[in-house]
Design a protein around this motif. Sequence first.
Motif, PDB file in Angstrom:
ATOM      1  N   LEU A   1      39.201 -23.250 -18.593  1.00 14.81           N
ATOM      2  CA  LEU A   1      37.954 -23.691 -17.958  1.00 14.81           C
ATOM      3  C   LEU A   1      36.792 -22.788 -18.384  1.00 14.81           C
ATOM      4  N   ASN A   2      37.037 -21.498 -18.485  1.00 23.24           N
ATOM      5  CA  ASN A   2      36.020 -20.581 -18.985  1.00 23.24           C
ATOM      6  C   ASN A   2      35.656 -20.918 -20.423  1.00 23.24           C
ATOM      7  N   HIS A   3      36.659 -21.221 -21.249  1.00 22.42           N
ATOM      8  CA  HIS A   3      36.382 -21.552 -22.646  1.00 22.42           C
ATOM      9  C   HIS A   3      35.486 -22.776 -22.766  1.00 22.42           C
ATOM     10  N   ILE A   4      35.731 -23.782 -21.946  1.00 21.51           N
ATOM     11  CA  ILE A   4      34.885 -24.983 -21.985  1.00 21.51           C
ATOM     12  C   ILE A   4      33.438 -24.596 -21.670  1.00 21.51           C
ATOM     13  N   LEU A   5      33.255 -23.748 -20.664  1.00 19.21           N
ATOM     14  CA  LEU A   5      31.911 -23.296 -20.297  1.00 19.21           C
ATOM     15  C   LEU A   5      31.296 -22.457 -21.420  1.00 19.21           C
ATOM     16  N   VAL A   6      32.092 -21.603 -22.051  1.00 19.68           N
ATOM     17  CA  VAL A   6      31.621 -20.803 -23.185  1.00 19.68           C
ATOM     18  C   VAL A   6      31.168 -21.727 -24.319  1.00 19.68           C
ATOM     19  N   GLY A   7      32.025 -22.684 -24.686  1.00 17.86           N
ATOM     20  CA  GLY A   7      31.683 -23.617 -25.759  1.00 17.86           C
ATOM     21  C   GLY A   7      30.432 -24.410 -25.452  1.00 17.86           C
ATOM     22  N   ASP A   8      30.332 -24.892 -24.222  1.00 20.02           N
ATOM     23  CA  ASP A   8      29.138 -25.648 -23.830  1.00 20.02           C
ATOM     24  C   ASP A   8      27.888 -24.781 -23.942  1.00 20.02           C
ATOM     25  N   THR A   9      27.975 -23.546 -23.493  1.00 12.86           N
ATOM     26  CA  THR A   9      26.823 -22.644 -23.543  1.00 12.86           C
ATOM     27  C   THR A   9      26.402 -22.377 -24.988  1.00 12.86           C
TER      28      THR A   9
ATOM     29  N   ILE B   1      35.990 -14.490 -20.564  1.00 11.48           N
ATOM     30  CA  ILE B   1      36.062 -14.904 -19.158  1.00 11.48           C
ATOM     31  C   ILE B   1      34.696 -14.622 -18.547  1.00 11.48           C
ATOM     32  N   LEU B   2      33.913 -15.662 -18.388  1.00 11.84           N
ATOM     33  CA  LEU B   2      32.575 -15.530 -17.820  1.00 11.84           C
ATOM     34  C   LEU B   2      32.645 -15.296 -16.314  1.00 11.84           C
ATOM     35  N   PHE B   3      33.601 -15.965 -15.677  1.00 15.39           N
ATOM     36  CA  PHE B   3      33.799 -15.862 -14.231  1.00 15.39           C
ATOM     37  C   PHE B   3      35.288 -15.794 -13.962  1.00 15.39           C
ATOM     38  N   ASP B   4      35.715 -14.782 -13.224  1.00 14.93           N
ATOM     39  CA  ASP B   4      37.152 -14.622 -12.977  1.00 14.93           C
ATOM     40  C   ASP B   4      37.608 -15.264 -11.674  1.00 14.93           C
TER      41      ASP B   4
END
Length: 180
Positions: free
Chosen positions: A48-56, A87-90
């Motif tokens: 889920l963090n990776h998806i947010l990283v990729g989107d950003t 990991i943007l948010f743990d």
Amino acid sequence: MSLKKQFELLATYNQWMNSKVYVAAGQLSATDLAKDRGAFFGSILGTLNHILVGDTIWLKRFATHPSCLNSLRVVADLQSPTSLGQILFDDLGRLSEQRIWLDRQIINWIAELSEGDLDFVLSYHNTKGISAQKRYSSMVLHFFNHQTHHRGQVSTLLSQAGVDIGVTDLLAQIPDETHV
């Protein structure tokens, strides 16, 4: 249906699916969310963090389009991720808040695009510093496909953990057409 309308459909599908995934993930403990399950990014939380990283990363690139300077300004100002596995948010709560906010930004950005904007050639550097020049519309399609790819992994990981997220097909978001 125009290409812009297709992207609007994908933006609302993205928001709908993210909501379903996060509700399902919320049924698991923090330990279960962080458990390494052998996926590309280890755990459900990692994916889920990776998806947010990729989107950003992609949205910051998309923000360089002349017509997107305003619609993606707040995203362009976000700190750039340092790695694809960052990991943007743990914790799921904070990650979910950012996901909800970012999904709203995506919907607003797509709504403000014109058909002509999609023909733009985007120049950017990938995470390894390699230069590329690709059609904006193709990169937007890649953006949505990337999300779907990794949400499919999350869906599998959730299923293996005993959590069913329900219907995931884009078809559920495509409206019925009436014949005139």
